[in-house]
Design an enzyme around this catalytic site. Sequence first.
Site: not given
Ligand code: 26Q
Length: 782
Positions: A332, A519-520, A525, A627, A631
Amino acid sequence: MFHSKEKFKEEFAKRLEQAGGNKEPRLAYAVLGAMVREVVEEDWIRTNKRYKESETKQLYYFSIEFLIGRLLGQNLYNLGIFTIVQEGLRELGYSLAELEEMEPEPGLGNGGLGRLAACFLDSLAALQLPGHGCGIRYKGGLFTQRIEDGFQTEYPTDWIKEMGNWEIRREDLTVEIPFYGRLHPHLTDMEWVKAVPYDMPVIGASNGTVNTLRLWQAEISERPLPAHKDFEEYAMETAAISDRLYPNDSLVTGKILRLKQQYFMCSASLQTILKTLPCPVRQLPAHVAIQINDTHPAIAIPELMRILLDVEGLEWEEAWYLTTQTISYTNHTILGEAMEKWDSHLLSALVPRVYEIIQEIDRRFKAQLQEQQCKEEAFKKMSIIDDGIVKMAVLAVVGSYKVNGVAQLHTDILKNREMKELYRQFSGKFHNKTNGISHRRWLIKANPELTNLITESIGQEWIKKPILLNNLNKFAIDASFQEALKAVKQTKKNQLIDHVGKAGNSPIDPLSIFDIHIKRFHGYKRQLMNILHIQSLYDRIKEDSTFRPYPRTFFFGGKAAPGYEFAKQVIKLINAVASKVNKDPLVRKHIHIVFVEDYNVSHGEKLFPAADVSEQISTASKEASGTGNMKFMMNGAITLGTLDGANVEIVERVGKENAFIFGLHSQQIMQLEKHKSYRAQDVIEQSPELATLMARLLHGEFSDGSENISFIRKQLVDLNDPYFVLKDFQSYATVHEEMVAAYANSAEWWGMSVKNIAESGVFSSDRTIQQYSDEVWHLEKI
Ligand code: 26Q
């Protein structure tokens, strides 16, 4: 099951009476929840029985996050009784909407990745495919965000207390997870943790299928502790495992607790899968598919090996064959700081046997590379263990049979750049699966007004086959359809105003253009670019008495990771500019800013349907898919964005003339990065407008000066603007002007809007899931 409104009312009234009979909405909520649960239970048991008897292949979707959102309304809809219940309650003097609001928000995810997992579960059940979620039952989900004095503050949220109706504790399915221990002469001295599953039903839309989301909770084990271990300490450490979701979505910190969480859920899920296997273990891939959602559950690869070797007694070759035919991996992100890497010492201390297996996987793979006379640089890139660091993405590629990115552009970047060497080595593994969203939650549930309009116009077949939304194309220039669509949008805008008005925001012009950026918060972004642009509009309105643009309301929403100082300063800056802009009697007629506190799934359901403009302005190449963009599109908003992630595919669908595209392309960005040839200072020097804007920003003349912008300054000046905010600024301002001009022409605008809705069907997660099933999991509908 209550098939009619009358039956529902009768049953509801009876139970309310038995439960004490007062008129409190709280009681009504509890009674309704219990009734729905009973309805679900029958189907759930029946579905499980069918799965068991048919011995059909099952998919397990391993994810550290499931951002499911509130369940009552969606479950009623999927059960096909939403309208019965809504009307029945109304006649009894209750509002279903009000009862829905009583449910705590299960924020068991950060953002895109977690919400994707939730949409996928909804689609699996809707398509009647045997697919289940495996994750963690965090006591507290993502923090609640409050804006205090313009700053983000974080409050812990415990969602779990009131979720009783949607989950069932399965004490009988408890398993034990081994941590720590000494390896030689044989494995001893482990600290065991008990994993107790809580199952939640995942209801298929009007089809009787109920799949399972299994969330694991960590509890103290009854097994003896090693002599050196203090019980109190052990109890605290154990409770911590399922206590809280990590609030980072793009920064990995290498914390041991995070690794514990990952191993805990993978081991518990795998042990259970193998224990309940309806066939000899040698036939595992014919009966089980496991999808890992990013590398967070990648430790499932060596853990499956461990179980096959040490518990099932298989030889290495066979265990490896079974593992690499069962597990597949979705990537991702390509952001360096989001790539998971674990220190070898940490892994070998926490899970010594698993680490030993990783070493052996690495040794064998390296031997193979050497045999192929792999070049040094490629060899290093493909090393699983490199200089005392375990690279989880490499482990995930080597240990799975399929690897995918989440939009075409993202997959291409993986193949041609990020994972070039691995792609060469395993070219057959790589494939693209462009993300999707549940049209049931994000259109039908969130926007019943638009749903009705669509169904009145093209019939209801699109609900089961969302691609048929393209039948709306013939209404693109139909004046009466356009009028009706405009009226729906106005309704949703009014509802949003009511919704955010409650939070004490200053009055919003319902006739203004609703331009939404939710978004975050993250550098790539580029919320910073948006607010800089708004400031430049402010300056122009003040300085140029002929510049009186069409009214626009800019909405922002999103959380920053608690330790991400830059992002937090951007939030403060937005709020500081907002208070200035919104107070100015002249300016506020033209532009208005609303920061929506605590953006989450429920707020999203109000925001997406009300948008005219969808801000999707990431630095090209950085957003894997997105995503939210889908929406918005499905609700008739027009994308204003870069050619990044799935925006590229949205534009391919609707045509460039039905979107507002600006900025550098991914190839250009990657070239500038590679050759380090971008100088932010040059851009500033070449543009007097930007020079003034930057001077004001850097000298605190933007707002009331209460914000600290040291990290923003560092980013733009010292770090040379790594996300090309300044480079893309002019192009962004220009496309905004084009957008406003287009809005003035009603027929043109609503034609674009129709086109976007008509082309959005392909972005239903039903399409994504069908593709995964056909090409990766090979599931059968039963
Ligand atoms: C990893 C290790 C330690 C702590 C946190 C994490 C961690 C947690 C969540 C790393 C990444 C995430 C989330 C990533 C994320 O949401 N990525 C998004 O995924 C979506 C679904 O595929 C995409 O549409 C987005 O582009 C992408 O940024």
